[in-house]
Design an enzyme around this catalytic site. Structure first.
Site, PDB file in Angstrom:
ATOM      1  N   GLY A 155       0.771  -1.284  -0.081  1.00  0.00           N
ATOM      2  CA  GLY A 155       0.012   0.045  -0.074  1.00  0.00           C
ATOM      3  C   GLY A 155       0.873   1.083   0.137  1.00  0.00           C
ATOM      4  O   GLY A 155       2.061   1.050   0.229  1.00  0.00           O
ATOM      5  N   GLN A 205       3.043   9.838   1.878  1.00  0.00           N
ATOM      6  CA  GLN A 205       4.239   9.345   2.055  1.00  0.00           C
ATOM      7  C   GLN A 205       5.064   9.779   0.934  1.00  0.00           C
ATOM      8  O   GLN A 205       6.269   9.607   1.041  1.00  0.00           O
ATOM      9  CB  GLN A 205       4.023   7.842   1.995  1.00  0.00           C
ATOM     10  CG  GLN A 205       3.516   6.998   3.161  1.00  0.00           C
ATOM     11  CD  GLN A 205       3.453   5.722   3.177  1.00  0.00           C
ATOM     12  OE1 GLN A 205       2.435   5.340   2.408  1.00  0.00           O
ATOM     13  NE2 GLN A 205       4.178   4.918   3.711  1.00  0.00           N
ATOM     14  N   CYS A 223       5.813  -0.469   7.486  1.00  0.00           N
ATOM     15  CA  CYS A 223       5.688   0.695   6.795  1.00  0.00           C
ATOM     16  C   CYS A 223       6.846   1.410   5.905  1.00  0.00           C
ATOM     17  O   CYS A 223       7.730   1.166   6.519  1.00  0.00           O
ATOM     18  CB  CYS A 223       5.281   1.987   7.686  1.00  0.00           C
ATOM     19  SG  CYS A 223       4.613   3.333   7.029  1.00  0.00           S
ATOM     20  N   LEU A 224       6.703   1.606   4.683  1.00  0.00           N
ATOM     21  CA  LEU A 224       7.520   1.892   3.796  1.00  0.00           C
ATOM     22  C   LEU A 224       8.448   3.227   4.394  1.00  0.00           C
ATOM     23  O   LEU A 224       9.399   3.705   4.064  1.00  0.00           O
ATOM     24  CB  LEU A 224       7.134   2.380   2.425  1.00  0.00           C
ATOM     25  CG  LEU A 224       6.596   1.013   1.632  1.00  0.00           C
ATOM     26  CD1 LEU A 224       6.010   1.339   0.320  1.00  0.00           C
ATOM     27  CD2 LEU A 224       7.872  -0.044   1.558  1.00  0.00           C
ATOM     28  N   HIS A 267      -4.210   1.509   7.722  1.00  0.00           N
ATOM     29  CA  HIS A 267      -2.900   2.051   7.797  1.00  0.00           C
ATOM     30  C   HIS A 267      -2.965   3.184   6.965  1.00  0.00           C
ATOM     31  O   HIS A 267      -2.389   4.099   7.314  1.00  0.00           O
ATOM     32  CB  HIS A 267      -2.114   0.863   7.589  1.00  0.00           C
ATOM     33  CG  HIS A 267      -0.465   1.109   7.429  1.00  0.00           C
ATOM     34  ND1 HIS A 267       0.393   0.712   8.315  1.00  0.00           N
ATOM     35  CD2 HIS A 267      -0.048   1.906   6.326  1.00  0.00           C
ATOM     36  CE1 HIS A 267       1.604   1.069   7.980  1.00  0.00           C
ATOM     37  NE2 HIS A 267       1.466   1.955   6.930  1.00  0.00           N
ATOM     38  N   GLU A 268      -3.361   2.908   5.772  1.00  0.00           N
ATOM     39  CA  GLU A 268      -3.179   4.182   4.587  1.00  0.00           C
ATOM     40  C   GLU A 268      -4.299   5.276   5.115  1.00  0.00           C
ATOM     41  O   GLU A 268      -3.672   6.451   4.890  1.00  0.00           O
ATOM     42  CB  GLU A 268      -3.594   3.544   3.170  1.00  0.00           C
ATOM     43  CG  GLU A 268      -2.834   2.332   2.562  1.00  0.00           C
ATOM     44  CD  GLU A 268      -1.229   2.403   2.958  1.00  0.00           C
ATOM     45  OE1 GLU A 268      -0.879   3.372   3.048  1.00  0.00           O
ATOM     46  OE2 GLU A 268      -0.670   1.292   3.198  1.00  0.00           O
ATOM     47  N   HIS A 294      -2.418   7.478   7.318  1.00  0.00           N
ATOM     48  CA  HIS A 294      -1.396   8.393   6.698  1.00  0.00           C
ATOM     49  C   HIS A 294      -1.996   9.642   6.236  1.00  0.00           C
ATOM     50  O   HIS A 294      -1.438  10.594   6.350  1.00  0.00           O
ATOM     51  CB  HIS A 294      -0.755   7.579   5.676  1.00  0.00           C
ATOM     52  CG  HIS A 294       0.369   6.877   5.920  1.00  0.00           C
ATOM     53  ND1 HIS A 294       1.501   7.080   6.695  1.00  0.00           N
ATOM     54  CD2 HIS A 294       0.453   5.432   5.669  1.00  0.00           C
ATOM     55  CE1 HIS A 294       2.370   6.073   6.605  1.00  0.00           C
ATOM     56  NE2 HIS A 294       1.740   5.027   6.045  1.00  0.00           N
TER      57      HIS A 294
HETATM   58  O1  GNR Z   1       4.100  -2.738   2.594  1.00  0.00           O
HETATM   59  C1  GNR Z   1       3.367  -2.663   3.579  1.00  0.00           C
HETATM   60  N1  GNR Z   1       3.183  -3.616   4.299  1.00  0.00           N
HETATM   61  C2  GNR Z   1       2.391  -3.588   5.364  1.00  0.00           C
HETATM   62  C3  GNR Z   1       2.351  -4.835   6.186  1.00  0.00           C
HETATM   63  C4  GNR Z   1       1.627  -4.914   7.159  1.00  0.00           C
HETATM   64  C5  GNR Z   1       0.565  -3.774   7.538  1.00  0.00           C
HETATM   65  C6  GNR Z   1       0.686  -2.622   6.907  1.00  0.00           C
HETATM   66  C7  GNR Z   1       1.458  -2.414   5.623  1.00  0.00           C
HETATM   67  S1  GNR Z   1       1.352  -1.239   4.735  1.00  0.00           S
HETATM   68  C8  GNR Z   1       2.989  -1.072   4.041  1.00  0.00           C
HETATM   69  C9  GNR Z   1       2.963  -0.258   3.002  1.00  0.00           C
HETATM   70  C10 GNR Z   1       2.923   1.267   3.465  1.00  0.00           C
HETATM   71  O2  GNR Z   1       3.735   1.817   4.427  1.00  0.00           O
HETATM   72  N2  GNR Z   1       1.814   1.809   3.632  1.00  0.00           N
HETATM   73  O3  GNR Z   1       1.632   2.919   3.960  1.00  0.00           O
HETATM   74 NI    NI Z   2       2.537   3.253   5.741  1.00  0.00          NI
END
Ligand code: GNR
Ligand code: NI
Length: 167
Positions: free
Chosen positions: A46, A51, A91-92, A133-134, A137
């Site tokens: 995601g 980001q 999270c990236l 999660h997104e 953000h």
């Molecule tokens: O790549 C991602 N893997 C992930 C794994 C577990 C819970 C959430 C994520 S999202 C993350 C990519 C990201 O940072 N999205 O904002």
């Molecule tokens: Ni993230």
């Protein structure tokens, strides 16, 4: 297409609030394509526009095994959620950090797709985690903010140290 630069925690721009997209036009579709390319290249499941330092309500997700099921969520709204699950999140924007977070197990979300059409998504499990999660953000929230102050401090320290070492 282009690979976009991903902001790293604790960059304060990760705490900006994204504004809704008024018109899903070609510039938004270009952003979606670039975000998808950036997410697949990372690789991640995601990516939120926040980001990549674009503070508009745009999300791309692909939690499929085959990486062939791109989901685009523009102006997402959570209608309902229920249950509870714990998932080890990454999270990236917080590279190398994986921590368990509790969130609702199922969510129902409405959003616009890349053509500007309204749709409803019912998500459970990993997809539900990723959607929440997104959306966090877009509200300026990074998953580490669910952790204790002690852990947040350690993560900030570790990432700042790594930043110094790679400069
Ligand atoms: O790549 C991602 N893997 C992930 C794994 C577990 C819970 C959430 C994520 S999202 C993350 C990519 C990201 O940072 N999205 O904002
Ligand atoms: Ni993230």
């Amino acid at each position: 297409m282009a690979i976009l630069q991903i902001l790293h925690y604790p960059d304060e721009r990760l705490h900006k609030i994204a504004v809704p997209v008024a018109d899903v036009d070609d510039s938004i579709r270009k952003l979606v394509r670039d975000m998808a390319e950036t997410m697949y290249a990372a690789p991640g499941i995601g990516l939120a526009a926040t980001q990549v330092d674009v503070h508009r309500q745009v999300i791309v997700i692909d939690s499929s095994e085959a990486k062939n099921d791109l989901l685009v969520l523009i102006n997402p709204q959570i209608l309902s959620c229920d249950g509870m699950q714990e998932y080890e999140e990454g999270c990236l924007s917080v590279p190398g950090v994986y921590e368990k977070v509790k969130r609702p197990e199922r969510v129902t979300v409405t959003a616009l797709d890349a053509e500007g059409r309204l749709f409803t998504l019912e998500a459970a499990g990993l997809l539900a985690v990723c959607v929440q999660h997104e959306i966090d953000h877009l509200k300026g929230k990074v998953f580490v903010e669910y952790l204790s102050q002690l852990k947040q401090g350690r993560i900030k320290h570790k990432l700042k140290k790594r930043l110094r070492e790679t400069m």
